[in-house]
Write a protein that holds these residues in place. Structure first.
Motif, PDB file in Angstrom:
ATOM      1  N   MET A 228       0.801  -1.223   0.000  1.00 18.27           N
ATOM      2  CA  MET A 228       0.000   0.000   0.000  1.00 18.27           C
ATOM      3  C   MET A 228       0.836   1.276   0.000  1.00 18.27           C
ATOM      4  N   GLY A 229       2.170   1.132   0.183  1.00 17.47           N
ATOM      5  CA  GLY A 229       3.027   2.312   0.072  1.00 17.47           C
ATOM      6  C   GLY A 229       3.771   2.693   1.342  1.00 17.47           C
ATOM      7  N   LYS A 230       3.797   1.815   2.336  1.00 18.33           N
ATOM      8  CA  LYS A 230       4.475   2.168   3.594  1.00 18.33           C
ATOM      9  C   LYS A 230       5.978   2.359   3.378  1.00 18.33           C
ATOM     10  N   THR A 231       6.620   1.352   2.803  1.00 18.88           N
ATOM     11  CA  THR A 231       8.065   1.445   2.584  1.00 18.88           C
ATOM     12  C   THR A 231       8.396   2.557   1.594  1.00 18.88           C
ATOM     13  N   THR A 232       7.557   2.752   0.597  1.00 20.68           N
ATOM     14  CA  THR A 232       7.803   3.840  -0.355  1.00 20.68           C
ATOM     15  C   THR A 232       7.726   5.196   0.337  1.00 20.68           C
ATOM     16  N   THR A 233       6.838   5.325   1.310  1.00 23.15           N
ATOM     17  CA  THR A 233       6.783   6.564   2.095  1.00 23.15           C
ATOM     18  C   THR A 233       8.108   6.796   2.802  1.00 23.15           C
ATOM     19  N   ILE A 234       8.641   5.745   3.422  1.00 23.80           N
ATOM     20  CA  ILE A 234       9.940   5.861   4.105  1.00 23.80           C
ATOM     21  C   ILE A 234      11.040   6.211   3.110  1.00 23.80           C
TER      22      ILE A 234
ATOM     23  N   ASN B  21      22.836   9.211  16.721  1.00 28.08           N
ATOM     24  CA  ASN B  21      22.157  10.182  17.586  1.00 28.08           C
ATOM     25  C   ASN B  21      21.092  10.973  16.818  1.00 28.08           C
ATOM     26  N   PRO B  22      20.111  10.264  16.261  1.00 29.70           N
ATOM     27  CA  PRO B  22      19.135  10.912  15.394  1.00 29.70           C
ATOM     28  C   PRO B  22      18.085  11.710  16.163  1.00 29.70           C
ATOM     29  N   LEU B  23      17.595  12.753  15.527  1.00 28.66           N
ATOM     30  CA  LEU B  23      16.397  13.429  16.031  1.00 28.66           C
ATOM     31  C   LEU B  23      15.174  12.548  15.827  1.00 28.66           C
ATOM     32  N   LEU B  24      15.155  11.820  14.715  1.00 26.78           N
ATOM     33  CA  LEU B  24      14.042  10.945  14.374  1.00 26.78           C
ATOM     34  C   LEU B  24      14.583   9.571  14.018  1.00 26.78           C
ATOM     35  N   LEU B  25      14.022   8.541  14.634  1.00 22.66           N
ATOM     36  CA  LEU B  25      14.364   7.158  14.327  1.00 22.66           C
ATOM     37  C   LEU B  25      13.215   6.554  13.534  1.00 22.66           C
ATOM     38  N   ILE B  26      13.524   5.952  12.385  1.00 21.50           N
ATOM     39  CA  ILE B  26      12.516   5.314  11.542  1.00 21.50           C
ATOM     40  C   ILE B  26      12.804   3.824  11.479  1.00 21.50           C
ATOM     41  N   LEU B  27      11.788   3.018  11.764  1.00 16.40           N
ATOM     42  CA  LEU B  27      11.915   1.564  11.699  1.00 16.40           C
ATOM     43  C   LEU B  27      10.898   1.020  10.709  1.00 16.40           C
ATOM     44  N   ASP B  28      11.392   0.364   9.676  1.00 14.27           N
ATOM     45  CA  ASP B  28      10.539  -0.235   8.654  1.00 14.27           C
ATOM     46  C   ASP B  28      10.417  -1.728   8.942  1.00 14.27           C
TER      47      ASP B  28
END
Length: 239
Positions: A44-50, A157-164
């Motif tokens: 549906m596009g989750k990984t593409t969004t990342i 030391n990220p401001l935002l951590l993204i986990l796919d």
């Protein structure tokens, strides 16, 4: 938090792979200190969004702002340097480096954190990585590789951590360890965007959720609101 300027805001992005369009006006936002879940069926596009956020598959239209800066046209390495740590689907650790070398290779404190992540702190978070410190990354189990991928991202030391796909394909005990890690990161104030299929754990620890269907967000709300709408879960998540 409600009135805070978003740390990450994407608005109406459109992304394609060649002639095949995947995102059709996708939008979401994350405030500093929030944990936000992106949910939806496969394809549906989750990984593409990342990938669009990270500049790996650049969006052809729309706006992507991170920490007040328009990043849609920036190369991936510049977006990462601004403070986004990615734990990609498939982990993608360095197989020919040791566990310790994987962590050291990513270490940095470009944004001047007063409480930066260190190898010792990663070892406290995932003691198994301390035990495997001299092992090559490619010899680790899938769960250990996921721990290493999370540790490697935190070492930036990220401001935002993204986990796919945070816990996909992992044994139950390892999944529990990852969820405990995410709970700890939330308590620490880490901003997180997480993709996973475990609605129970996501509603337990995430502040807000977006559901994506055919390349656009069709619903957004709090954990309480999602729990209160089982029909919504059945329609879009197959639960």
């Amino acid at each position: 938090m409600a009135d805070a300027v978003p740390l990450l805001e994407i608005e109406n992005i459109e992304t394609c792979y060649g002639l095949s369009q995947v995102l059709f006006g996708m939008s979401l936002s994350i405030k500093t200190g929030e944990m936000v879940a992106l949910m939806g069926r496969n394809g549906m596009g989750k990984t593409t969004t990342i990938r669009s956020i990270m500049g790996l598959t650049p969006a052809r239209a729309g706006t992507i702002r991170f920490a007040g800066q328009d990043v849609r046209m920036l190369p991936s390495f510049r977006i990462a340097q601004l403070g986004i740590g990615l734990v990609p689907e498939g982990r993608q650790i360095f197989p020919n480096l040791t566990v310790r070398e994987n962590l050291v290779a990513a270490s940095g404190n470009r944004l001047g954190s007063t409480d930066p992540w260190t190898i010792e702190k990663i070892h406290a978070l995932f003691p198994r990585l301390a035990e495997r410190g001299a092992n090559m990354g490619g010899t680790l189990s899938g769960g250990e590789q996921q721990m290493l991928a999370i540790g490697r991202a935190l070492m930036t030391n990220p401001l935002l951590l993204i986990l796919d796909e945070a816990t996909e394909g992992l044994a139950p005990l390892i999944r529990d360890e990852i969820w405990n890690c995410l709970s700890m990161l939330k308590a620490r104030g880490q901003s997180v965007l997480v993709i996973d299929k475990n609605v129970g754990n996501l509603t337990r620890i995430a502040d807000r959720h977006y559901i994506i269907e055919r390349g656009r967000a069709v619903w957004g709300g709090t954990s309480q609101e999602l729990i209160a709408e089982p029909d919504l879960q059945h329609r879009y998540l197959g639960i």
